[in-house]
Design a protein around this motif. Sequence first.
Motif, PDB file in Angstrom:
ATOM      1  N   THR A  25     115.413  10.497-116.718  1.00 23.95           N
ATOM      2  CA  THR A  25     114.826  10.647-118.051  1.00 23.95           C
ATOM      3  C   THR A  25     113.358  10.223-118.030  1.00 23.95           C
ATOM      4  O   THR A  25     112.996   9.168-118.551  1.00 23.95           O
ATOM      5  CB  THR A  25     115.598   9.809-119.092  1.00 23.95           C
ATOM      6  OG1 THR A  25     115.721   8.458-118.598  1.00 23.95           O
ATOM      7  CG2 THR A  25     116.971  10.375-119.344  1.00 23.95           C
ATOM      8  N   LYS A  28     120.831  20.282-124.923  1.00 21.22           N
ATOM      9  CA  LYS A  28     121.867  19.463-124.285  1.00 21.22           C
ATOM     10  C   LYS A  28     123.218  19.627-124.967  1.00 21.22           C
ATOM     11  O   LYS A  28     124.259  19.377-124.350  1.00 21.22           O
ATOM     12  CB  LYS A  28     121.446  17.997-124.287  1.00 21.22           C
ATOM     13  CG  LYS A  28     120.355  17.672-123.277  1.00 21.22           C
ATOM     14  CD  LYS A  28     119.920  16.217-123.364  1.00 21.22           C
ATOM     15  CE  LYS A  28     118.805  15.912-122.371  1.00 21.22           C
ATOM     16  NZ  LYS A  28     118.330  14.514-122.489  1.00 21.22           N
ATOM     17  N   ARG A  79     114.293  20.062-118.588  1.00 21.03           N
ATOM     18  CA  ARG A  79     112.950  19.781-119.077  1.00 21.03           C
ATOM     19  C   ARG A  79     112.477  20.984-119.887  1.00 21.03           C
ATOM     20  O   ARG A  79     112.641  22.133-119.461  1.00 21.03           O
ATOM     21  CB  ARG A  79     111.951  19.569-117.918  1.00 21.03           C
ATOM     22  CG  ARG A  79     112.369  18.548-116.885  1.00 21.03           C
ATOM     23  CD  ARG A  79     112.195  17.120-117.353  1.00 21.03           C
ATOM     24  NE  ARG A  79     112.534  16.221-116.265  1.00 21.03           N
ATOM     25  CZ  ARG A  79     113.767  15.770-116.010  1.00 21.03           C
ATOM     26  NH1 ARG A  79     114.785  16.144-116.786  1.00 21.03           N
ATOM     27  NH2 ARG A  79     113.992  14.959-114.989  1.00 21.03           N
ATOM     28  N   GLU A 111     114.850  19.516-126.348  1.00 15.67           N
ATOM     29  CA  GLU A 111     115.755  19.111-125.274  1.00 15.67           C
ATOM     30  C   GLU A 111     117.084  18.604-125.820  1.00 15.67           C
ATOM     31  O   GLU A 111     118.152  18.890-125.262  1.00 15.67           O
ATOM     32  CB  GLU A 111     115.078  18.069-124.390  1.00 15.67           C
ATOM     33  CG  GLU A 111     113.934  18.654-123.563  1.00 15.67           C
ATOM     34  CD  GLU A 111     113.300  17.650-122.615  1.00 15.67           C
ATOM     35  OE1 GLU A 111     113.751  16.481-122.579  1.00 15.67           O
ATOM     36  OE2 GLU A 111     112.354  18.038-121.905  1.00 15.67           O
ATOM     37  N   ASN A 124     111.071  16.726-127.522  1.00 14.31           N
ATOM     38  CA  ASN A 124     112.257  15.869-127.611  1.00 14.31           C
ATOM     39  C   ASN A 124     113.367  16.563-128.399  1.00 14.31           C
ATOM     40  O   ASN A 124     114.530  16.580-127.973  1.00 14.31           O
ATOM     41  CB  ASN A 124     111.888  14.544-128.275  1.00 14.31           C
ATOM     42  CG  ASN A 124     113.029  13.538-128.259  1.00 14.31           C
ATOM     43  OD1 ASN A 124     113.798  13.472-127.299  1.00 14.31           O
ATOM     44  ND2 ASN A 124     113.149  12.768-129.322  1.00 14.31           N
ATOM     45  N   GLU A 180     117.232   6.454-125.517  1.00 12.29           N
ATOM     46  CA  GLU A 180     117.006   5.655-124.314  1.00 12.29           C
ATOM     47  C   GLU A 180     116.770   4.194-124.679  1.00 12.29           C
ATOM     48  O   GLU A 180     117.214   3.282-123.977  1.00 12.29           O
ATOM     49  CB  GLU A 180     115.810   6.204-123.532  1.00 12.29           C
ATOM     50  CG  GLU A 180     116.060   7.547-122.884  1.00 12.29           C
ATOM     51  CD  GLU A 180     117.236   7.521-121.921  1.00 12.29           C
ATOM     52  OE1 GLU A 180     117.269   6.649-121.035  1.00 12.29           O
ATOM     53  OE2 GLU A 180     118.142   8.363-122.082  1.00 12.29           O
ATOM     54  N   GLU A 202     120.897  17.760-117.924  1.00  9.08           N
ATOM     55  CA  GLU A 202     119.566  17.427-117.432  1.00  9.08           C
ATOM     56  C   GLU A 202     118.684  18.667-117.494  1.00  9.08           C
ATOM     57  O   GLU A 202     119.034  19.714-116.952  1.00  9.08           O
ATOM     58  CB  GLU A 202     119.630  16.889-116.007  1.00  9.08           C
ATOM     59  CG  GLU A 202     118.300  16.379-115.488  1.00  9.08           C
ATOM     60  CD  GLU A 202     118.424  15.661-114.154  1.00  9.08           C
ATOM     61  OE1 GLU A 202     117.432  15.037-113.731  1.00  9.08           O
ATOM     62  OE2 GLU A 202     119.500  15.740-113.534  1.00  9.08           O
ATOM     63  N   GLY A 253     116.848   3.218-117.225  1.00  7.48           N
ATOM     64  CA  GLY A 253     117.150   4.274-116.264  1.00  7.48           C
ATOM     65  C   GLY A 253     117.991   3.784-115.103  1.00  7.48           C
ATOM     66  O   GLY A 253     118.372   2.609-115.025  1.00  7.48           O
TER      67      GLY A 253
END
Length: 260
Positions: A157, A186, A194, A182, A179, A43, A192, A11
Amino acid sequence: MERVIIAYSGGVDSTLLLKAASLSGLKDILAVTASSESLPQEELSFAKEMASSLNIRHRIIFTEELKDENFSSNPPNRCYYCKKGLFNKLREIATKEGIQYILDGTNADDGHDWRPGRQAADELGIISPLHDAGFTKKEIRELSFSLGLPTWNKPATPCLASRFPYGQRITSEALERVNRAEKFIKKFGIRELRVREHAEIARLEIPLKEFKILTDEGIRMEIVNFLKSLGYIYITLDLQGLRSGSLNEMLSMVNSDKGD
């Protein structure tokens, strides 16, 4: 400090910390990333690439927090048990490698929200240089930009477990569902967001300026249909927009009621 372990998530904060460590003349830096069902795989891939680009020794460990009832039952202090498990693993690595110091990327703004994971950090002697130096998130992004780090404008994130109201059990299937939801949304240019899961309800938090994207009938129906295919019955848009830690608002209400 000479030799350190850095809890590295990939991050904004921990990347700046990793870069600062690489510039500081430390003799040995070991970045450790925890892989689990709560971490999106992209990530993990980013963390690998970033550590490699900085020529930092990098290790991936696997945590199994879902096996801990204290975590999966999702109490308000869920993060304490997650962080305690992680930091204990880092302490074991530090002992084996003869490394005294373990660092994390906590910043000065983190004290303004409910962060039970800080208790675990304090108990296990984890050091937070960005916090101790008073760096705010805004300053961290500005400094990251000046250092040419690709994370300077990277969206936050947080752990996928943060998508569930306290008391709602966290499962691997539920984590995968939010997951996938999202990642799909995107694709329409919303960087960004949630997807907060309230049982059969998916509550979307996106920036207010991007509400207009969802007024497109085609996009709206693609999102609705995809989320319904994941098992959600109701798809809602939160009119307050995206905000960090919104599920902690429930704790404030409970404490307020107790005060009354």
